[in-house]
Design an enzyme around this catalytic site. Sequence first.
Site, PDB file in Angstrom:
ATOM      1  N   SER A  26       1.484   1.801 -12.217  1.00 43.66           N
ATOM      2  CA  SER A  26       0.614   2.927 -11.899  1.00 43.66           C
ATOM      3  C   SER A  26      -0.633   2.916 -12.793  1.00 43.66           C
ATOM      4  CB  SER A  26       1.411   4.233 -12.022  1.00 43.66           C
ATOM      5  OG  SER A  26       0.757   5.287 -11.352  1.00 43.66           O
ATOM      6  N   ASP A  77       4.063   3.587  -5.373  1.00 44.23           N
ATOM      7  CA  ASP A  77       3.994   3.606  -6.833  1.00 44.23           C
ATOM      8  C   ASP A  77       5.271   3.020  -7.453  1.00 44.23           C
ATOM      9  OD1 ASP A  77       3.962   4.450  -9.591  1.00 44.23           O
ATOM     10  OD2 ASP A  77       2.460   5.927  -9.038  1.00 44.23           O
TER      11      ASP A  77
END
Length: 568
Positions: free
Chosen positions: A323, A434
Amino acid sequence: MPAGEVVFRQGDAGDGLYLVVSGRLRVTVAADGAERAVQDLGRGAIVGEIALLTDRPRTATVHAVRDSDLQLLRAPVFQELAERSHALMSGMMRLLADWLLTRDRLLTERALPPAVRAIAVAAAGQDPRPAATVGGLLARQLAQTGRVRRVDADAIDRELGPGAAQRGPADSGRGELAGWLHAVERDHDYVIYQAEPADTAWSRLCLSQADVVLLAASAGGDPAPGPVAERALAAPSLRCELALLHAAQPSGTARWLAGRTLADHHHLRDGQPADAARLARMITGTGCGLVLGGGGPRGLAHLGVIRALEEAGVPVDVVGGTSIGAIVGALYALDLDEAARARALTHDIGRLVTLTLPLVSVSSGHRVDRLLAERLGTVPIEDLPRPFFCVSASLTRAEEVIHDRGPLSPAVRASLSLPGIFPPVYADGDLLVDGATLNNVPVDVMRGRVGGGRVIAVDLTPEVEPMTFAPFAPGLSGWRVLGRRLNPFSSAPPVPGIGYILTRSPSLSQVRQRRAAFDGDRVDLLLTPPVEGLGALDFKGAAPLIEAGYRYATEMLAASGLAQRFAT
């Protein structure tokens, strides 16, 4: 024990204990019809100790990965010694206890490889000159940390007589040659075997003596494999790595990786001595990896951590993240300086969430796509000066995906695709979101990259978030919340926003599991900068976050002594 020969097989009767004087052995276990490698053993290791204490058959198969010099303590001799020495028996019992304590971990986890002592350097392509250049660079670099001997065919002929280097396995003088090489290995910390351009007896011996084979080439040259490289790459037991020489920034790496099974690749740029130092650390399993966890804007603290590492002289050889950690790690891998990294993450960012009809996500993701393309460019991951990987999660296969090749920007985009906030990324039949949903701080991936080296991890997800919300009933109307916010005469009580809920939720399982993930030998230094209290998608207040990461990391590095260990 020649390379490839079996020391003993699973189920054989135990005849004694073996000590590895030089070389490398591999332990494999047969289960459910398959043979699985459990552990590699290098100089100083012992194997077969259970046979000295019990009459049980061998529990694993052991074979020589490379030419190895072993000493055997037979069971009857041990029994005679044990009757005369209680200390010997006590020591063996401790060895057995250690094995029992670590056996389950070895069977379920990938064991760390032994230290690399012998390195064969050969031409990856048709041009032999890069191999000689890389062999010299590596020898000079390793000489700064230990005793090094670089051995080629000419050196053998000078020591043992003309033609000695070309003695084959059936030649009468092969034993003398093998004995001399084993003595060289015992007297040095590292031995570099410089192979010849042709597939000669000496080149084959270099491969059989090596813990790792380093194939060297000029990045702009012909990628067709040379004869020694072909032999090395065809041997399943050999660990092969690639070193590419570049006049400027790395490029063209994909041509050299195609069709080759390589454990790693390294870039050596003209005028960049840090590249040679990184190569020496990585190939000997003493490198340092930096893992940057996810955490939204809190990831700006990563910039401060990196600054502290640079000032302390800690060499980061590999960087990986998830991320926001993937974004910062990518900027670092691009070799941008401190100011450029900060500018890329803070200058003209604006609103990342561009609202759209929320059928797939609340944001279209177009602005994030554009910013990543501007900040990261079109460089492939394999051409980055500093090795890099990032992690995303496959919605279709419920597995983490490791991005270490291919275009950089799409890989980072997949790693930060917060479910519900940004659309997933479609790639090769997968829907990627993610990486925090499965592996927010991928220390396990990094441990596989640096082997027995050091791992520094930065975790930005607090176990307990400060409660800043007012109590509310189970039913919560978004229209009513909006009305209260728009009403100038109403004091709207703070309620959790959708951004906070969607970004905090994927990390909950990681918070519970991370203590177990960071236990043992996976992390050498865990950093948890104090960054609580910032909104999930709010990139304001960059300076305090960067400073908080810097001050915290500086204090932790001083307290841990990690920087001093690298300095020595």
